[in-house]
Design an enzyme around this catalytic site. Structure first.
Site, PDB file in Angstrom:
ATOM      1  N   HIS A   1       0.794  -1.234   0.000  1.00  0.00           N
ATOM      2  CA  HIS A   1       0.000   0.000   0.000  1.00  0.00           C
ATOM      3  C   HIS A   1       0.817   1.270   0.000  1.00  0.00           C
ATOM      4  O   HIS A   1       0.243   2.365  -0.026  1.00  0.00           O
ATOM      5  CB  HIS A   1      -0.920   0.045   1.221  1.00  0.00           C
TER       6      HIS A   1
ATOM      7  N   LYS B   1      -9.531  13.657   3.816  1.00  0.00           N
ATOM      8  CA  LYS B   1      -8.626  12.505   3.867  1.00  0.00           C
ATOM      9  C   LYS B   1      -7.797  12.650   5.136  1.00  0.00           C
ATOM     10  O   LYS B   1      -7.874  13.669   5.807  1.00  0.00           O
ATOM     11  CB  LYS B   1      -7.730  12.458   2.628  1.00  0.00           C
ATOM     12  N   ARG B   2      -7.005  11.655   5.478  1.00  0.00           N
ATOM     13  CA  ARG B   2      -6.124  11.790   6.636  1.00  0.00           C
ATOM     14  C   ARG B   2      -5.220  12.992   6.472  1.00  0.00           C
ATOM     15  O   ARG B   2      -4.856  13.349   5.352  1.00  0.00           O
ATOM     16  CB  ARG B   2      -5.274  10.526   6.817  1.00  0.00           C
TER      17      ARG B   2
ATOM     18  N   LYS C   1       0.067  14.538   1.714  1.00  0.00           N
ATOM     19  CA  LYS C   1      -1.239  14.834   1.120  1.00  0.00           C
ATOM     20  C   LYS C   1      -1.448  16.339   0.905  1.00  0.00           C
ATOM     21  O   LYS C   1      -2.374  16.759   0.231  1.00  0.00           O
ATOM     22  CB  LYS C   1      -2.364  14.249   1.981  1.00  0.00           C
TER      23      LYS C   1
ATOM     24  N   THR D   1      -8.658   6.494  -2.802  1.00  0.00           N
ATOM     25  CA  THR D   1      -9.987   6.004  -3.148  1.00  0.00           C
ATOM     26  C   THR D   1     -11.009   7.117  -2.956  1.00  0.00           C
ATOM     27  O   THR D   1     -12.073   7.093  -3.579  1.00  0.00           O
ATOM     28  CB  THR D   1     -10.399   4.795  -2.281  1.00  0.00           C
TER      29      THR D   1
ATOM     30  N   LYS E   1     -14.538   8.141  -5.093  1.00  0.00           N
ATOM     31  CA  LYS E   1     -15.873   8.404  -4.534  1.00  0.00           C
ATOM     32  C   LYS E   1     -16.386   9.767  -4.995  1.00  0.00           C
ATOM     33  O   LYS E   1     -17.563   9.921  -5.345  1.00  0.00           O
ATOM     34  CB  LYS E   1     -15.814   8.416  -2.992  1.00  0.00           C
TER      35      LYS E   1
HETATM   36  C1  PLP Z   1     -12.353   6.781   1.358  1.00  0.00           C
HETATM   37  C2  PLP Z   1     -11.957   7.201   2.717  1.00  0.00           C
HETATM   38  C3  PLP Z   1     -10.623   7.498   3.002  1.00  0.00           C
HETATM   39  C4  PLP Z   1      -9.539   7.454   1.942  1.00  0.00           C
HETATM   40  O1  PLP Z   1      -9.423   8.746   1.368  1.00  0.00           O
HETATM   41  P1  PLP Z   1      -8.195   9.129   0.431  1.00  0.00           P
HETATM   42  O2  PLP Z   1      -8.594  10.460  -0.110  1.00  0.00           O
HETATM   43  O3  PLP Z   1      -8.109   8.090  -0.630  1.00  0.00           O
HETATM   44  O4  PLP Z   1      -6.990   9.186   1.285  1.00  0.00           O
HETATM   45  C5  PLP Z   1     -10.290   7.883   4.277  1.00  0.00           C
HETATM   46  N1  PLP Z   1     -11.216   7.971   5.251  1.00  0.00           N
HETATM   47  C6  PLP Z   1     -12.508   7.713   5.020  1.00  0.00           C
HETATM   48  C7  PLP Z   1     -13.492   7.852   6.127  1.00  0.00           C
HETATM   49  C8  PLP Z   1     -12.930   7.317   3.750  1.00  0.00           C
HETATM   50  O5  PLP Z   1     -14.229   7.035   3.538  1.00  0.00           O
END
Ligand code: PLP
Length: 813
Positions: free
Chosen positions: A356, A544-545, A550, A652, A656
């Site tokens: 990952h 995101k985190r 990032k 991911t 979304k």
């Molecule tokens: C999809 C998702 C992530 C991943 O987000 P990235 O932008 O790909 O880092 C992190 N936290 C939650 C709650 C998510 O639903």
């Protein structure tokens, strides 16, 4: 399932009375939540049992997806959706004066994960079951999930997430399947009667592992698979022994607590390894309990051991469950008495591994002394494995000491979990095309040279059932009206939407749906944080985190730049914008917490400044989670995916947002590259260094952030606002360290280098958004091209190419 609304209403009334002794008028939302959930559980229990019988009875191959994290979110809505009962229940409740969406809010998120990695595991479970594959999750039942984030004076504060406290409806304790997991002690070897060496453990501490099963309902209830979560408990014999030797009741209770501690809490670190002993205990506890259980189920089939890989696939989600490899060797050799060669063949043929990350701080290694003390037999096996592996390298590359030192599983006094994972499995996959190429060409180049056939790509995906059908019912209905419902089974068919690209009527409807979702989010934001946002403004979403790579700080620098411009020139042409953030920082990640404080400070200053807040607002949503993502994503116009190229393995969240009609503003990183390939240059905004450029800087240096600072007056102005009196610093030095990170420590993630490109892309966005039709076409194109990112396709590929699974359908059997 409920055959009609009337049927459901009657069952609901009856159940409510049985469980709570209440009438519908007296029921709280929590009562109603419990009641509906219990009814749903009753409805799926038979199919769950049938599924299990089918899998166990036949020569059905099953995959077990081992992951330290499953970020499941709420289950009620998605279970109803997949059971095909959502409409009946929603309308039935409505007729009783209840609202399904407020009832759903009563469910605590199962937040057993940090972010992308854990959410991927959850999407995969949904796709496995929906495609009718025999695939199960194996994880830990943390009593405290991902912490709850609160802001106090703009700073992140972490509260424990005691999600099980109110009683969790969805899991079932399987007492009869408990197993024992051993830690510590000493290993003694003995020759048996045939002169074969046997290994026995003495003085180990034994922990009881009890499984709690959560049903995973596939769409149309084809199958109901299982997420098996293991909980640590004291073992009664062990306790009895302790009590009879020691007799001290308090000591005894302390001992019990130390055993239960193993599954007390999820480690809240994303892309960073803590290296704590308890974490290693958790990892071994997961694989040992999970495997013992799988092995005993296999034995019930009464087949030869050589059949094991034809019946069982063991997948490890990142290296955290890598001890599965030596643990399977241990079980096969010490308990089933197989020889090394045979055990090794079975292990390699059964195990596959997903990588990952290439971030060095995230690569897992453990000190040899710790592994040896905690897991003596496992350590012996790893040592033997390492010796055999190094010997085989020597045979192929005699005299190439550098290569052997680089690839060894044990080196510099540490066990390298990624090396263990590659050597012990038959498949190693990256999670996006670019990421897999970087693995093959750079990070794991020499492993790739050794085992080219093991490396492959499986681009991540997301379940369109949760992230479109459930999160965005309005958009789903519009799509159904336009192209029918085939896309639900075959999401690639969303492409048919492209025929509406020039249909102004349709584009207007699409815009209405987005506006509805934006209004909904605006009132949600008002309820949750008291900020009033302009629902007509561009919703620019960065969720995101929180992590250096990032680059939330780059977004913040741009907001400061816009603010300064607006202050200097209040009449400037700027499409109103609302910047929406959601992000948790690891509790010990000081820099990330500073960025949170900065963004909250920007929000405070900007949202209270009458000169600008007609055009600019900043919102930092507290406690970003799966459920809040479901609120935010359908309302997004812009999707911020601005990681430093080469650092984000896939992402991911980008998928979304795209699926919900947001336009990506991104670097050519991770799956952004594949989004770019799918939508084409006209429906995405890209900027910044390429991964090649970044990797070349990483190799040869040559970047001087200070020079960029000196050459660019915009950057100078903004960074100096951290150091001198400004609306954001108010004369204190709170943000000095952000300046230091960018200048003194030379801007590790190239924010300043990419600043100009980012500002230019943002400028194009604010210009283009004012042409509403053009924007809607881009939005439509993103939705239409998002089907390929459904995790159904990802799982189809895993199933065919790695796991060799056939799908089944309990309905038809
Ligand atoms: C999809 C998702 C992530 C991943 O987000 P990235 O932008 O790909 O880092 C992190 N936290 C939650 C709650 C998510 O639903």
């Amino acid at each position: 399932m409920f055959s009609s609304k009337e049927d459901f209403k009657q069952a609901f009334g009856l159940k409510l009375d049985q469980e709570f002794g209440k009438s519908i008028q007296q029921a709280t939302d929590q009562d109603a939540y419990q009641t509906v959930s219990l009814l749903v559980k009753e409805q799926l229990v038979q199919k769950w049992k049938d599924t299990e019988d089918l899998y166990r009875g036949q020569s059905q191959k099953e995959v077990y997806y081992f992951s330290m994290e499953f970020l499941m979110g709420r289950l009620l809505g998605n279970n109803l959706l997949n059971m095909g009962a959502l409409k009946i229940v929603e309308e039935g409740l409505q007729e009783l004066g209840l609202s399904l969406s407020s009832i759903e809010e009563e469910e605590d998120d199962a937040g057993l994960g940090n972010g992308g990695l854990g959410r991927l595991a959850a999407c995969f479970l949904d796709s496995l079951a929906s495609l009718g594959f025999a695939g199960h999750g194996v994880g830990l039942l943390y009593r405290n999930g991902m912490f709850t984030q609160r802001f106090v004076d703009g700073n992140q504060v972490e509260l424990p997430d005691m999600w099980l406290q109110g009683g969790y409806v969805w899991h079932v304790r399987r007492e009869e399947e408990a197993v024992h997991v051993k830690f510590g002690g000493e290993i003694h070897s003995d020759e048996d009667d045939d002169g074969v060496l046997r290994f026995l453990s003495r003085g180990a501490v034994t922990v009881r592992a009890v499984p709690y099963d959560v049903p995973v309902v596939g769409s149309d209830m084809k199958v109901v698979n299982t997420l098996r979560l293991w909980a640590a408990e004291p073992n009664e014999e062990d306790l009895l022994h302790k009590a009879s030797v020691n007799g001290d009741y308090h000591h005894f209770i302390g001992h019990q607590a130390s055993l239960e501690e193993i599954t007390s809490v999820l480690y809240p670190d994303d892309s960073h390894e803590e290296g704590q002993k308890l974490r290693l205990k958790q990892e071994y506890f997961l694989v040992s309990a999970g495997l013992q259980n799988i092995v005993s189920q296999f034995k019930e089939k009464g087949l030869a051991w050589s059949e094991f890989p034809n019946h069982v696939s063991l997948h490890i989600n990142d290296t955290h469950p890598a001890l599965l490899i030596p643990e399977l060797m241990r079980i096969l050799m010490d308990e089933e008495w197989l020889g090394w060669e045979e055990a090794w063949e079975i292990t390699q043929a059964s195990v596959s591994y997903t990588n990952h990350t290439t971030l060095s701080e995230a690569l897992e290694t453990w000190p040899v002394d710790l592994v040896r003390a905690l897991l003596p037999r496992i350590f012996m096996i790893i040592e033997e494995l390492n010796e055999r592996f190094c010997q085989s390298l020597w045979d192929t590359y005699p005299g190439d000491f550098d290569r052997i030192a680089e690839l060894a599983i044990i080196a510099d006094g540490r066990v390298k979990m990624a090396h263990l994972s590659i050597v012990g499995s038959h498949s190693v996959n990256g999670v996006a095309k670019l990421h897999t190429e970087i693995l093959k060409k750079r990070e794991m180049k020499r492993f790739y040279e050794t085992y080219p056939e093991r490396f492959n790509n499986k681009t991540n995906g997301i379940t369109h059932r949760r992230w479109l059908l459930h999160a965005n019912p309005k958009l789903s209905s519009l799509i159904n009206e336009a192209i029918g419902e085939e896309w639900v089974k075959h999401p690639e068919q969303l492409k048919q939407l492209l025929k509406y690209q020039e249909d102004s009527q349709f584009l207007l409807k699409l815009n209405e749906v987005k506006q509805y979702n934006k209004n909904r989010l605006a009132s949600w934001i008002y309820d949750h944080s008291g900020v009033m946002v302009n629902a007509e403004s561009i919703f620019d979403v960065h969720i995101k985190r929180l992590h250096g790579y990032k680059r939330q700080l780059l977004n913040a620098l741009h907001i400061m730049y816009l603010y300064n411009q607006l202050k200097a020139n209040p009449g400037m042409d700027l499409a109103p914008r609302t910047f929406i953030f959601g992000a948790k920082a690891a509790p010990s990640y000081h820099f990330a917490k500073k960025v949170i404080k900065l963004i909250n400070t920007l929000a405070d200053v900007i949202n209270h400044d009458r000169d600008v807040n007609e055009k600019l607002k900043v919102v930092f949503v507290e406690n970003y989670s799966v459920s809040s993502a479901q609120q935010i994503i359908p309302a997004a116009n812009v999707s911020e995916q601005i990681s430093l190229a080469s650092k984000e393995a896939s992402g991911t969240g980008n998928m979304k947002l795209m699926m919900n009609g947001a336009v990506t503003l991104g670097t050519m990183d991770g799956a952004n590259v594949e989004i770019y390939d799918a939508v084409g240059n006209d429906a995405i905004y890209t900027f910044g260094l390429s991964s090649e450029e970044v990797l070349s800087y990483d190799r040869t240096g040559g970047y001087k952030a200070k020079e960029v600072y000196e050459d660019d007056a915009r950057i100078r102005y903004v960074l100096d606002q951290f150091r001198h009196f400004s609306p954001f610093s108010k004369g204190n030095t709170e943000f000095q360290e952000l300046y230091d990170a960018l200048i003194t420590y030379n801007d590790q993630y190239f924010l300043l280098k990419d600043f100009d490109g980012y500002v230019a892309a943002q400028h194009r966005i604010q210009r283009d958004y004012q042409d509403k039709e053009r924007w809607n076409v881009m939005s439509l194109s993103n939705i239409a091209h998002s089907g390929g990112f459904s995790s159904d396709y990802t799982i189809q590929q895993y199933a065919e190419e790695i796991w060799k699974l056939q799908s089944v359908n309990v309905l038809k059997s």
